[in-house]
Structures are given as structure tokens and as C-alpha cells.
Design an enzyme around this catalytic site. Structure first.
Site, PDB file in Angstrom:
ATOM      1  N   HIS A 156      55.650  58.604 152.344  1.00 14.67           N
ATOM      2  CA  HIS A 156      55.728  60.002 152.773  1.00 14.67           C
ATOM      3  C   HIS A 156      55.997  60.155 154.269  1.00 14.67           C
ATOM      4  O   HIS A 156      55.413  59.417 155.078  1.00 14.67           O
ATOM      5  CB  HIS A 156      54.403  60.710 152.475  1.00 14.67           C
ATOM      6  N   ASP A 184      52.691  51.311 143.170  1.00 15.54           N
ATOM      7  CA  ASP A 184      51.917  51.760 144.343  1.00 15.54           C
ATOM      8  C   ASP A 184      50.662  50.930 144.662  1.00 15.54           C
ATOM      9  O   ASP A 184      49.590  51.513 144.951  1.00 15.54           O
ATOM     10  CB  ASP A 184      51.512  53.242 144.169  1.00 15.54           C
ATOM     11  N   ASP A 237      54.769  54.423 147.482  1.00 20.26           N
ATOM     12  CA  ASP A 237      54.612  55.819 147.894  1.00 20.26           C
ATOM     13  C   ASP A 237      54.934  55.866 149.393  1.00 20.26           C
ATOM     14  O   ASP A 237      54.387  55.051 150.162  1.00 20.26           O
ATOM     15  CB  ASP A 237      53.148  56.218 147.609  1.00 20.26           C
ATOM     16  N   CYS A 251      50.339  58.272 139.353  1.00 23.98           N
ATOM     17  CA  CYS A 251      51.684  57.668 139.393  1.00 23.98           C
ATOM     18  C   CYS A 251      51.972  56.778 138.196  1.00 23.98           C
ATOM     19  O   CYS A 251      53.108  56.754 137.708  1.00 23.98           O
ATOM     20  CB  CYS A 251      51.892  56.954 140.714  1.00 23.98           C
ATOM     21  N   LYS A 260      59.375  56.385 147.068  1.00 23.09           N
ATOM     22  CA  LYS A 260      59.370  57.740 146.502  1.00 23.09           C
ATOM     23  C   LYS A 260      58.441  58.620 147.311  1.00 23.09           C
ATOM     24  O   LYS A 260      57.538  58.115 147.997  1.00 23.09           O
ATOM     25  CB  LYS A 260      58.935  57.687 145.030  1.00 23.09           C
TER      26      LYS A 260
END
Ligand code: VGL
Ligand code: ZN
Length: 201
Positions: A52, A12, A50, A155, A110
Site C-alpha cells: 500500500h 501475504d 500486500d 486475503c 496488490k
């Protein structure tokens, strides 16, 4: 060059976790040159991102009356609520501009399911939904991992502990990580990683 069974996992290193980003980690950008140098040494290189949806359930904005950094209860357990960050396709979700992403053999995204967060590179926060990374590494003959990136206490920590539980030999290079450090979360993460058999250096 490290032997063929070793992978570097870069967690990340994205604009939103660097100074100026939506969930900035102090000094997050300082680790980029060292990570670039280390990438050249590893035969297998994996980056995580990351990633989202804009209405992700880990965002405080989705929970009227609750502020960022509050903890709420989700069906899968306690969940810290974050400022909106790493929204798919946004500049904040892009890798830091200085990171040499051409090295990546695999980029694993993810946190793309609205209802569940995913700190770990291996499992979502229910600790059972896999990301597929374990299979990728095993089928490439990898059994030894070095982890670097952001954030040490979320993370990186969850990824390192899951990897150790799966039987990988895991080292976290803490000089190439930076932490969020919410309410002692960094110390708890260091203790938890040690207890899981992760080598910290
Ligand atoms: C992370 C909080 C929320 C991380 C990701 O990369 O450590 N932390 N999403
Ligand atoms: Zn996130």
C-alpha cells in the site's frame, strides 16, 4: 513433485501480519516452516504481497473520526478500515524473514492504488479490476491451486472464492493459514469458501 498443472499460492506472509507487526495475526509466523516445506513440492509457485501507499484509503488514519476495524462505505462497497500496514518499501511490507522467497516464480503485489483495497490475488475489492494473476496461471497451463497464508478470513478467503469463480480447482490448506477473526469473519469465510466449491483441509 505435484503435476505441472498445480500451483501453490502463498498469500501475504509479511511482517505486518506476523506477531509484532502493525496488523498482527495470532500465530501468523507459525505457518512459515510448513509453507517452506510445501513450496518444494509444487512446479509453480506464486507469492502475493500486500503493498500500500502510505496514504492508502483502507487505512483508518485517512478517515478522521474513524478507528481501526470500523467499517465504512467506499464507492465499491463496504470496507474495513485497518491500522496502517504493509506500506510500500517498509519492513512491515517485507516477507517474513524465515520464508524461503527464492522459490517464488512470481510475486504479485496488490493494494497499490490509493482509492481501492485489494484482498484477492485475482481482483481488487471492486471485484472487477484484475491483478493479472489469472492470465499468468492460465498461460502456464495451471488449473489447480493450493492456497496458504494470511489472513484466512480476508486475503486467503477472497483469493480462494475468486479463483473458484474463475474455474480453478481450489484447495485451502487451513493448517497453513491463520485468521484475523473480526466479528465472526472466520466462520463466514469458511462458509463462503465451501459454498463457492473450495476444498478446505
Ligand atoms: C489483509 C487486511 C488488510 C490480508 C490485507 O492479507 O488478509 N487483511 N490487508
Ligand atoms: Zn492491506
Amino acid at each position: 513433485m505435484r503435476p505441472e498443472n498445480e500451483a501453490l499460492i502463498v498469500i501475504d506472509v509479511q511482517n505486518d501480519f506476523c506477531p509484532g507487526g502493525a496488523l498482527a495475526v495470532a500465530g501468523g509466523d507459525q505457518i512459515v516452516p510448513g509453507i517452506n516445506a510445501l513450496l518444494a513440492e509444487f512446479p509453480v509457485r506464486v507469492f502475493t504481497q500486500d503493498w500500500h501507499p502510505g496514504d492508502h484509503s483502507s487505512f483508518a488514519s485517512q478517515h478522521p473520526g474513524l478507528d481501526p476495524f470500523a467499517v465504512t462505505q467506499m464507492p465499491y462497497g463496504p470496507q474495513v478500515l485497518w491500522p496502517d500496514h504493509c506500506v510500500q518499501g517498509s519492513d512491515g511490507a517485507a516477507f517474513h524473514g524465515g520464508l524461503e522467497t527464492d522459490y517464488a516464480d512470481l510475486i504479485i503485489r496488490k493494494g497499490f492504488r490509493r482509492a481501492i483495497d485489494s484482498y484477492s490475488a485475482f481482483f481488487e475489492n471492486d471485484h472487477e479490476t484484475p491483478t493479472g494473476l489469472e492470465g499468468y496461471l492460465r498461460t502456464r497451463g495451471v488449473d489447480t491451486l493450493t492456497l496458504v497464508g494470511l489472513a484466512t478470513d480476508f486475503c486467503v478467503n477472497f483469493s480462494a472464492v475468486d479463483a473458484a469463480k474463475l474455474g480453478f480447482k481450489v484447495t485451502v490448506d487451513t493448517s497453513l493459514c491463520r485468521a484475523i477473526d473480526l466479528d465472526g469473519s472466520l466462520q463466514a469465510a469458511m462458509d463462503g469458501m465451501k459454498a463457492a466449491g473450495v476444498t478446505l483441509r
